[in-house]
Design an enzyme around this catalytic site. Sequence first.
Site, PDB file in Angstrom:
ATOM      1  N   ASP A 206       3.566  -5.518  -0.105  1.00  0.00           N
ATOM      2  CA  ASP A 206       4.639  -4.898  -1.015  1.00  0.00           C
ATOM      3  C   ASP A 206       4.687  -6.258  -2.447  1.00  0.00           C
ATOM      4  O   ASP A 206       4.126  -7.243  -2.046  1.00  0.00           O
ATOM      5  CB  ASP A 206       5.451  -5.419  -0.112  1.00  0.00           C
ATOM      6  CG  ASP A 206       6.536  -3.784  -0.022  1.00  0.00           C
ATOM      7  OD1 ASP A 206       5.515  -3.168   0.353  1.00  0.00           O
ATOM      8  OD2 ASP A 206       7.705  -3.945   0.922  1.00  0.00           O
TER       9      ASP A 206
ATOM     10  N   GLU B 189       5.761   3.922   6.230  1.00  0.00           N
ATOM     11  CA  GLU B 189       5.980   2.515   7.312  1.00  0.00           C
ATOM     12  C   GLU B 189       6.100   3.540   8.889  1.00  0.00           C
ATOM     13  O   GLU B 189       5.695   2.811   9.412  1.00  0.00           O
ATOM     14  CB  GLU B 189       7.505   1.944   7.534  1.00  0.00           C
ATOM     15  CG  GLU B 189       8.029   1.301   8.638  1.00  0.00           C
ATOM     16  CD  GLU B 189       8.979  -0.067   7.944  1.00  0.00           C
ATOM     17  OE1 GLU B 189       8.039  -0.937   7.290  1.00  0.00           O
ATOM     18  OE2 GLU B 189       9.733   0.292   8.404  1.00  0.00           O
TER      19      GLU B 189
ATOM     20  N   ALA C  66       3.307  -1.905  -8.828  1.00  0.00           N
ATOM     21  CA  ALA C  66       4.083  -2.077  -9.856  1.00  0.00           C
ATOM     22  C   ALA C  66       4.126  -1.148 -10.075  1.00  0.00           C
ATOM     23  O   ALA C  66       3.517  -1.553 -11.396  1.00  0.00           O
ATOM     24  CB  ALA C  66       3.887  -3.489 -10.789  1.00  0.00           C
TER      25      ALA C  66
HETATM   26  C1  UD2 Z   1       9.673  -1.108   3.279  1.00  0.00           C
HETATM   27  C2  UD2 Z   1       8.937  -1.523   3.463  1.00  0.00           C
HETATM   28  C3  UD2 Z   1       8.089  -1.493   3.005  1.00  0.00           C
HETATM   29  C4  UD2 Z   1       7.896   0.432   2.679  1.00  0.00           C
HETATM   30  C5  UD2 Z   1       8.859   1.232   2.199  1.00  0.00           C
HETATM   31  C6  UD2 Z   1       9.629   2.200   3.169  1.00  0.00           C
HETATM   32  C7  UD2 Z   1       7.853  -4.115   3.893  1.00  0.00           C
HETATM   33  C8  UD2 Z   1       8.825  -5.445   3.649  1.00  0.00           C
HETATM   34  N1  UD2 Z   1       8.513  -3.270   2.856  1.00  0.00           N
HETATM   35  O1  UD2 Z   1      10.368  -1.751   1.787  1.00  0.00           O
HETATM   36  O2  UD2 Z   1       6.461  -1.902   2.853  1.00  0.00           O
HETATM   37  O3  UD2 Z   1       6.934   0.815   3.886  1.00  0.00           O
HETATM   38  O4  UD2 Z   1      10.335   0.327   3.356  1.00  0.00           O
HETATM   39  O5  UD2 Z   1      10.836   2.887   2.700  1.00  0.00           O
HETATM   40  O6  UD2 Z   1       7.994  -3.871   5.281  1.00  0.00           O
HETATM   41  N2  UD2 Z   1       7.457   0.691  -5.057  1.00  0.00           N
HETATM   42  C9  UD2 Z   1       6.989   0.419  -7.144  1.00  0.00           C
HETATM   43  N3  UD2 Z   1       8.808   1.415  -7.554  1.00  0.00           N
HETATM   44  C10 UD2 Z   1       9.285   1.567  -7.343  1.00  0.00           C
HETATM   45  C11 UD2 Z   1       9.697   2.116  -5.483  1.00  0.00           C
HETATM   46  C12 UD2 Z   1       8.229   1.273  -5.195  1.00  0.00           C
HETATM   47  O7  UD2 Z   1       6.516  -0.317  -7.607  1.00  0.00           O
HETATM   48  O8  UD2 Z   1      10.043   2.201  -7.939  1.00  0.00           O
HETATM   49  C13 UD2 Z   1       6.458  -0.203  -4.459  1.00  0.00           C
HETATM   50  C14 UD2 Z   1       6.548  -1.692  -4.728  1.00  0.00           C
HETATM   51  O9  UD2 Z   1       5.737  -2.350  -4.309  1.00  0.00           O
HETATM   52  C15 UD2 Z   1       7.137  -2.084  -3.486  1.00  0.00           C
HETATM   53  C16 UD2 Z   1       7.342  -1.078  -2.475  1.00  0.00           C
HETATM   54  O10 UD2 Z   1       6.777  -0.151  -3.545  1.00  0.00           O
HETATM   55  O11 UD2 Z   1       7.408  -3.228  -2.626  1.00  0.00           O
HETATM   56  C17 UD2 Z   1       8.673  -0.431  -1.796  1.00  0.00           C
HETATM   57  O12 UD2 Z   1       9.232  -0.143  -2.068  1.00  0.00           O
HETATM   58  P1  UD2 Z   1      10.373  -0.400  -1.911  1.00  0.00           P
HETATM   59  O13 UD2 Z   1      10.406  -3.156  -1.564  1.00  0.00           O
HETATM   60  O14 UD2 Z   1      11.578  -1.343  -2.299  1.00  0.00           O
HETATM   61  O15 UD2 Z   1      11.197  -0.892   0.304  1.00  0.00           O
HETATM   62  P2  UD2 Z   1      11.590  -1.632   0.498  1.00  0.00           P
HETATM   63  O16 UD2 Z   1      12.259  -2.902   1.119  1.00  0.00           O
HETATM   64  O17 UD2 Z   1      13.074  -0.689   1.486  1.00  0.00           O
END
Ligand code: UD2
Length: 374
Positions: A214, A306, A125
């Site tokens: 996540d 990923e 987080a």
């Molecule tokens: C996808 C993937 C993620 C990652 C990402 C890469 C799933 C469900 N999610 O999510 O694991 O591979 O693609 O592009 O498969 N975070 C923070 N602060 C920030 C940004 C990120 O704490 O400012 C952490 C947080 O735990 C978040 C994770 O990093 O859940 C991944 O970021 P996201 O959820 O914004 O990425 P997303 O939705 O593209």
Amino acid sequence: MPLDKYTDCNRKKCFLSMLFITAVFIIAFGWYGNKSIRSHYESLLRCSQKPSIATEDISTRDPLTVVAIGRMLYDKPQTFKPPRSDVLMVTPWLAPIIWNGSYNIDILNAQFHQRNVRVGITVFAIKKYTVFIKTFIETAEQFFMVGHKVNYYVFTDRANEISNFTLSEGRQLVILDVPSYKQWQEVSMRRMEMIRDYAYQRFYKEVDYLVCVDVDMRFNDFVGVEILSDVFGTLHPGFHNAQRGAFTYERRQQSTAYIPRDEGDFYYAGGYFGGTVEEVYKLTNFCHNAMMTDKNNSIEAVWHDESYLNKYFLYHKPTKILSPEYLWVNSMGVPQFLKRRRFLAVPKNHSAIRNKRALQKNPGYQKVEILKLL
Ligand code: UD2
């Protein structure tokens, strides 16, 4: 003494000495054999439970303890009646794919309780993503590894924004102070490095398995020990039935995450993987090193962490795979095959939650503002 008597006596003496020597041998050999089998099992146990890079902490468990569950009543498995025929339940390398109906949780719980297993769940987080922690932990308390020992490892740069939670017995929250990075992509990618480092320094002493997820998620149904295995990945909800060519693997040959179009089994989600501490160490170490190599060559894989995870799983096949029950997005509806939706994405406004400036004008109302945007 007459010769015949001497010989007779000698024979008796000889026989008795032989008997004595044999007895000594049997006792000594039995003791040594037992000891060497024991130490063999001890080293196996250490290898299977702790990273081989840090073996000084020897398990207190007796490695020779047999894990045997007591009398239980349940339906007999039927050789010609698979519990599910609508979904793939095992990979070509014989790793089970976990779907509702494919396992008996009572048997699994009994086995894992006997092993006195403790599970660590890592979650990041960083910056504004602290807003997701409350729902994450509260729903995890309701549904995640109920009845088992759990350590929540919350990696954050804003420890003061993580409130106190009332946790069930045997469960604890550990806040880990970590740096943040400017770009959200880097925050996401650096999780590999931080999990690797903590696995090496700390986790191997505290937990048997790690589940790495996540934070912008909520548990919506039970997730238990059925997911645990040496190393597991999760089918990405968007690609569970896609053809190879449609997988969004990294396709540029210059990247270490490159996967040719004629290879690939599944598309795994970056936001849900795990395994024993040792296996998670290997996985995260690989991904972080691959990222660093790319960084030095000024290239970043298309889907960040990923993409590197998918590369790892192509050549280090997972020993268990979680079906999309374990990672779903409600906007995709509820197809027939999906009997449970255990872990759901919390809808988020990507640019607002990732953009540094969006909420800076009124920092006092930061949390409220973000919640409105979700
Ligand atoms: C996808 C993937 C993620 C990652 C990402 C890469 C799933 C469900 N999610 O999510 O694991 O591979 O693609 O592009 O498969 N975070 C923070 N602060 C920030 C940004 C990120 O704490 O400012 C952490 C947080 O735990 C978040 C994770 O990093 O859940 C991944 O970021 P996201 O959820 O914004 O990425 P997303 O939705 O593209």
